[in-house]
Motif scaffolding. Sequence first.
Motif, mmCIF file in Angstrom:
data_model
loop_
_atom_site.group_PDB
_atom_site.id
_atom_site.type_symbol
_atom_site.label_atom_id
_atom_site.label_comp_id
_atom_site.label_asym_id
_atom_site.label_seq_id
_atom_site.Cartn_x
_atom_site.Cartn_y
_atom_site.Cartn_z
ATOM 1 N N ARG A 230 0.826 -1.199 0.000
ATOM 2 C CA ARG A 230 0.000 0.000 0.000
ATOM 3 C C ARG A 230 0.874 1.268 0.000
ATOM 4 O O ARG A 230 2.017 1.258 0.476
ATOM 5 C CB ARG A 230 -0.933 0.010 1.213
ATOM 6 N N ASP A 231 0.305 2.391 -0.501
ATOM 7 C CA ASP A 231 0.979 3.691 -0.489
ATOM 8 C C ASP A 231 0.748 4.334 0.871
ATOM 9 O O ASP A 231 -0.389 4.725 1.200
ATOM 10 C CB ASP A 231 0.420 4.575 -1.600
ATOM 11 N N ARG A 232 1.798 4.459 1.660
ATOM 12 C CA ARG A 232 1.646 4.974 3.014
ATOM 13 C C ARG A 232 1.219 6.434 3.022
ATOM 14 O O ARG A 232 0.460 6.872 3.893
ATOM 15 C CB ARG A 232 2.962 4.818 3.783
ATOM 16 N N ASP A 234 -0.713 7.983 0.831
ATOM 17 C CA ASP A 234 -2.153 8.042 0.556
ATOM 18 C C ASP A 234 -2.947 7.604 1.786
ATOM 19 O O ASP A 234 -4.000 8.177 2.102
ATOM 20 C CB ASP A 234 -2.504 7.157 -0.630
ATOM 21 N N SER A 242 -0.322 5.463 8.726
ATOM 22 C CA SER A 242 0.468 4.936 7.611
ATOM 23 C C SER A 242 0.453 3.417 7.540
ATOM 24 O O SER A 242 0.586 2.846 6.462
ATOM 25 C CB SER A 242 1.914 5.426 7.727
#
Length: 559
Positions: A230-232, A234, A242
């Motif tokens: 996952r994109d922390r 975002d 996060s």
Amino acid sequence: MTFRAFRSRRIALLLPIGIALIVAAALLIGFVDRRSRQAAYGEARAVAVNDAAILSAGLQAELDKFSLVPLVLAEDATVRDALFASQGSAAELNRRFETLAKQTNAAAIYLMDRRGRTVAASNWRLPTSFVGSDYSFRDYFREASASGSATQFALGTVSRTPGLYIAQRVEAGGRPLGIVAVKVEFQELEESWRRIGAGVFVTDPSGVVLITSRQGWRFNTTRPEAAPARDRGDDVQQFGISDLPPLPLAEFGPEAPVDAPLVDADQPINFNGWRLHLLIDPTSEVRGAVARARFYALAALVALIGLVAFAFVLRRRREVVAQRLIERRTQDLREQLGQANRLAILGQVTAGIGHEINQPVAAVQIYAENGTKLIERHDYTEAKANFRHIVDLTGRIGRITTELRGFARRGSAEPEIFAIGSAIDGALLLLHDRLERCGATLHLPEPAETALTVRAEPVRLEQVLVNLLQNAIDAVGRGGSISLAIEPHENHCLLRVRDDGPGVSGKEDQLFQPFATTKPDGLGLGLVISREIMRALGGELTVERVETGASFLMKIPRG
């Protein structure tokens, strides 16, 4: 087979049957537990699926209602006027948004221009007003600007309250003017879920928990294995964290049994790929079902054991009755055999008895005739002597007939205490003629010995003695010797009947077996019946091993 041996054999058979019943009961309880757990779990799952469908329908209705609000507002002329920088239109729109938010129960309704700056908002009166805030960074703003509509569930940047943002692009003549958005918060819905007592939560397509009845589960993930990808940045912007922790399902039902895990009834929601999950811990239902099933199983088992026990007792009672009937018939048979034996003995001594009676009768006649003549001559002294002889002779006849009647009488009497000599005298009275005719020498006990008292039935004891004496007479023949000897002991006395005949050497073990006989015309029941009589009297009849002749011992209880 004796009754005792039969009972021992039954106990030996019942022991493995009892063990088998215990094992069967344990297996039955295990089977009942397993089936009741499965049934209770299946029932709990069916209920959960039904409840989840109801909850998802309610959430779907809420989402559909709020989804219409931005669509309608995007076509409103006042909204367009506010975007054309009309100050009066913006003030009016604030009031309209405020009223509409109260009517729809929306958390906030607001309008943004093309740059993302908020022009009007329903919370314009509050310190947390969105008016003047820039939301161009929000995904829902960028997506709605590009595609016309968008939704996003995120943490509020001002209120820090999570909610669903539904955005719709406002256009005029095909030209985008701005974005109208509605924020929906689900506190009331979540509170209603909490009152259910179950675990309810909604996940997005990536498995992140958005709406939940448990505050600690929000923004947890049901797919922890995908978290590293996952994109922390975002996630921080959308969720405020996060790293999304895994959903701690173990905290919901730590005591759930292995064969009845947590029920996760999930239903799809026609909104952005969301799914509603209803978690139920079926432990209490499963335990209740198991307890009820065990009770019913044990009740059925107790009833079955009761029926088996009743059948066993009934069968046992029938067996006891049958055993008593057999014993009674056996006793009747023994008495019949004893009677037949006595009658056979009487048949054998009939000729001698006739001789014993005929002689006194003839003498009585002579004495009576002589007495009559003596009276006619007035010789009263001699006549009196003749009559005394007649009295003595009739007394002898009376003793013989009395002995015969007693010996032939059927049935058993109560034991009596009497001198053993009376039984010997009775037997000799019946066998007197046979003893004289065979010419055997008879040796009798001393008078002091015959005065010893015994406890028995006189007729039956006499029957045994006559049997033994007849066998001795048959064995010795003319010129033989028969002896009777008494040996006293503390609790019993021994009456020995011995002869110097051919003996029974080597046949001792067969003498007391039915139908075993050495006589051509014998039935082989005399000694068998005699031993049964002695045992019934509390004594015993045995044969001694001697070098010559035969010797039988009658063990008789002392009186």
